[in-house]
Design a protein around this motif. Sequence first.
Motif, PDB file in Angstrom:
ATOM      1  N   THR A   1      -1.685   2.319   6.834  1.00 31.41           N
ATOM      2  CA  THR A   1      -2.603   1.253   6.430  1.00 31.41           C
ATOM      3  C   THR A   1      -1.856  -0.067   6.481  1.00 31.41           C
ATOM      4  O   THR A   1      -0.749  -0.178   5.935  1.00 31.41           O
TER       5      THR A   1
ATOM      6  N   HIS B   1       0.793  -1.236   0.000  1.00 30.00           N
ATOM      7  CA  HIS B   1       0.000   0.000   0.000  1.00 30.00           C
ATOM      8  C   HIS B   1       0.825   1.286   0.000  1.00 30.00           C
ATOM      9  O   HIS B   1       0.393   2.297   0.562  1.00 30.00           O
TER      10      HIS B   1
ATOM     11  N   LYS C   1      -5.775   9.687   4.770  1.00 31.63           N
ATOM     12  CA  LYS C   1      -4.942   9.035   5.779  1.00 31.63           C
ATOM     13  C   LYS C   1      -3.481   9.453   5.631  1.00 31.63           C
ATOM     14  O   LYS C   1      -2.759   9.582   6.623  1.00 31.63           O
TER      15      LYS C   1
ATOM     16  N   ASN D   1       3.127   5.674   3.616  1.00 30.69           N
ATOM     17  CA  ASN D   1       2.740   4.349   4.110  1.00 30.69           C
ATOM     18  C   ASN D   1       3.893   3.348   4.101  1.00 30.69           C
ATOM     19  O   ASN D   1       3.725   2.186   3.746  1.00 30.69           O
TER      20      ASN D   1
ATOM     21  N   ARG E   1     -11.165  -4.931   1.931  1.00 29.07           N
ATOM     22  CA  ARG E   1     -10.727  -3.577   2.256  1.00 29.07           C
ATOM     23  C   ARG E   1     -10.772  -2.635   1.059  1.00 29.07           C
ATOM     24  O   ARG E   1     -11.356  -1.568   1.099  1.00 29.07           O
ATOM     25  N   CYS E   2     -10.121  -3.003  -0.058  1.00 29.03           N
ATOM     26  CA  CYS E   2     -10.027  -2.072  -1.185  1.00 29.03           C
ATOM     27  C   CYS E   2     -11.104  -2.300  -2.236  1.00 29.03           C
ATOM     28  O   CYS E   2     -11.350  -1.426  -3.064  1.00 29.03           O
TER      29      CYS E   2
ATOM     30  N   LEU F   1     -11.298   0.355   6.792  1.00 30.95           N
ATOM     31  CA  LEU F   1      -9.875   0.632   6.673  1.00 30.95           C
ATOM     32  C   LEU F   1      -9.204   0.531   8.031  1.00 30.95           C
ATOM     33  O   LEU F   1      -8.119   0.969   8.235  1.00 30.95           O
TER      34      LEU F   1
ATOM     35  N   GLU G   1      -7.504   6.828   1.485  1.00 38.43           N
ATOM     36  CA  GLU G   1      -6.056   6.667   1.636  1.00 38.43           C
ATOM     37  C   GLU G   1      -5.335   8.011   1.517  1.00 38.43           C
ATOM     38  O   GLU G   1      -4.337   8.262   2.196  1.00 38.43           O
TER      39      GLU G   1
END
Length: 602
Positions: free
Chosen positions: A574, A266, A567, A370, A586-587, A602, A564
């Motif tokens: 993540t 990610h 975030k 990330n 999740r995605c 998430l 994302e």
Amino acid sequence: MKKKTRHAKKGHGRASGEESSFKARLAGETGYTAKPHGDRLKVALVYPNSYQIGMSNLGFAKVYHMLNAHEQVVCERAFMPDHEELERMRQGKQKLCAMESGLPLSAFDVIAFSITFELDYANALSMLGLGGVGPARAPGRPLLMAGGIAVTMNPEVMAGRLDLVLLGEAEGILGPLVERMLAQGTADPERFAGLPGVYVTQGYQPRYTLDGSIAGIEPRSGFPQRVSRVWDKGSMDDPNITRIHTQDTVFGGMALVETGKGCGRHCRFCAAGYSYRPTRFTGEIALTKAVDTALEKHGRVGLVGSAVADHPGLEAVMERAVAMGGQLSLSSMRLDMLTERFLDLCWRAGIKTITVAPEAASPRLRRIINKELSDEKIIMAAGLIGRVARFNLKLYFLVGLPWELEQDVEAIAELTKKMRDAMVDASKERGTAGSINVSVNGFVPKPWTPFQWAPFAGVKAISDKFRIIRQGLKGQPNITLSTGSPNLDLVQAVLSVGDRRMGELAQAAAERDGDWISALRWLRSEEGGNFPAEAVALGAKTPGGPLPWDIVDYGLKEDYLEKEYKKAQLETITANCPPPGEKCLRCGVFTGVCADGKQEGL
């Protein structure tokens, strides 16, 4: 089976110099196919870069193999001529020809480009002209199509120059497409509408606002609202491998084996991590067999993929290869996965340089992108590298990332020096330490990543950041620095996030022998229409607003990337994708790999 190559017919315009070059290359290959054409569907598979780079691309090799496996299809290759070949062709007014038969590109039913890099768009258009091929939708010319990660992420830049764009992995697209071509011919691109992963460009019309920004793309009647990206949903028991062997590649005579597709880490800037979802690893039995076979034939094998170091059977495969006396190369490693045993295997397998990509040098910026790595863990890994053997170390960093501060840039030199010191200290008993090469490039926003809305930092800003790093590493022993081109980073950003109008930029670059900077200057001049191409890359985009690549359905949840992006701004990590076999929603990439899970949110 390799068959005798036919000689070119007179009158097709094959230059004697070009013929000699083709013969020399074919003589140095094993595994290529040369079929008589007859009434077969004739496909010219074109890699718009050098022979050496094209023959190093496993996706290109797989498509060549798949097409030639069909009895009613003959597929031949063409590559961008080098400077000397190009001059010979122009002086002799000769056409660009396919290698196997020597026929010009214009003699084929289909011209299929495999495009990995946006900067190769100019080469692709140049090759059409060299091959005597008219523009898309011109009567009497071959069907023009392209696939590859560049056009899968954003098909719009080249949409005005192509009939079809193939979105995703060839394994799920080529079969139905070839059958439709054999049944209905190639004269009418609209006959391919609705096929999985096939974007019929003339079925869609871009709309723009009064200020010139994209407002949307309207499908004509009979065309789907969006075209789904396709991935190989079969098993990973048939990995991509080197199928045509030649010494004339960027890897020399090394055979390549793909360890899997996708990456579950990610990283928010990474195109490969999103374009090849869901993550799939080659089965360990299949990988072991492929590596064994390659080692027996060639003695050297390169393991490639988006997440080579994450393959659960990697160390077992390496142990076996070392026991066989073979040499290995790994396309990527991860600092957080380096162990003494793994590094010892690398050294015994002939790997002398450890290549890793911290990407950002400060903990804050790593959280934004990330990458959950502390400075302490990175420095400890450098010490371990120095202790195990006299490895050289190559580091990749990006500058111009979203929310980057000057101290984040300064941290690149600081962290590198700490890693160097750790390597030197750990290698004192041995008495020698390897060197460190630092490679720094400007961040380019990519479609279908959380950073698709982020702006390119600008040529001056990237240049200033390079200067900060250069000053920080000046005079440092055992450390060398290489940086990219801020101007080419800008061009790549324009092509990455541009719309169909950017095809004019690619055409202008093709007419200027690939001089993108000159082409960009022309586009913003009065002669080029005063188009402010830089604004395409330099302007931040608003989540929820229309984007040129919205025509593609990537299979992601509608709000996943936006979450994302938020975030990232909050410096929130993540977690990695679950291990293979565990279910996850999740995605939103709903397949047999990920579907039916209970891990919502998430």
